[in-house]
Scaffold this motif. Sequence first.
Motif, mmCIF file in Angstrom:
data_model
loop_
_atom_site.group_PDB
_atom_site.id
_atom_site.type_symbol
_atom_site.label_atom_id
_atom_site.label_comp_id
_atom_site.label_asym_id
_atom_site.label_seq_id
_atom_site.Cartn_x
_atom_site.Cartn_y
_atom_site.Cartn_z
ATOM 1 N N ARG A 9 47.731 111.729 119.210
ATOM 2 C CA ARG A 9 48.269 110.962 118.071
ATOM 3 C C ARG A 9 48.949 111.885 117.066
ATOM 4 O O ARG A 9 50.003 111.550 116.508
ATOM 5 N N LYS A 10 48.354 113.046 116.809
ATOM 6 C CA LYS A 10 48.930 113.999 115.866
ATOM 7 C C LYS A 10 50.282 114.501 116.380
ATOM 8 O O LYS A 10 51.243 114.618 115.619
ATOM 9 N N SER A 11 50.372 114.789 117.646
ATOM 10 C CA SER A 11 51.635 115.260 118.195
ATOM 11 C C SER A 11 52.688 114.152 118.193
ATOM 12 O O SER A 11 53.871 114.401 117.982
ATOM 13 N N ARG A 13 52.867 111.737 115.982
ATOM 14 C CA ARG A 13 53.325 111.646 114.580
ATOM 15 C C ARG A 13 54.324 112.759 114.275
ATOM 16 O O ARG A 13 55.330 112.530 113.599
ATOM 17 N N TYR A 16 57.557 111.888 115.880
ATOM 18 C CA TYR A 16 58.153 110.774 115.141
ATOM 19 C C TYR A 16 58.833 111.297 113.868
ATOM 20 O O TYR A 16 59.969 110.933 113.559
ATOM 21 N N ARG A 17 58.154 112.171 113.127
ATOM 22 C CA ARG A 17 58.735 112.747 111.906
ATOM 23 C C ARG A 17 59.990 113.565 112.232
ATOM 24 O O ARG A 17 60.996 113.474 111.526
#
Length: 160
Positions: A9-11, A13, A16-17
């Motif tokens: 999930r962190k990757s 995000r 996505y950014r």
Amino acid sequence: MEDKTAKFRKSVRGIYRLMLILWCFIGIITIIGVYLIADPSLSAFINQEPEKTTIAISGEDDYDRIENGIHVRTGLVDAPGLMETVNNCTNCHSSKLVTQNRMSKERWKATIRWMQETQNLWDLGKNENVIIDYLVENYPERTTGRRENLSEIEWYVLEP
């Protein structure tokens, strides 16, 4: 398993950014490109000479035209010494400054010396006497102020 999911999930995000930043950057570049295509003269990358602006004067006669005894461009009285005064005085300031300062011959000389010492006025040479004579003759010193003193006034009291 939870640790891998959190990392995933962190990757996502982060990706996505990064994609959002890239899309914004591409959008800005596209807008600027379209704007410059629409009007290429606005481009900061084109080396252009600034356009030279000229004032259209319909003729020499119009520039120094005299109507009803008045030099139209400056408003000064047409008399001997006019052009010497225009050429030397209105290069630095308005002709109104000349006409509102009505002085005697001695005061004009002192004012000219002050301008030469402090304001970089050039040596007027033989034109100095011509200019001073023109000013003293056509814009003489006044003995009264801006308006005459009030006389025969009937005072009254204002009541609240």
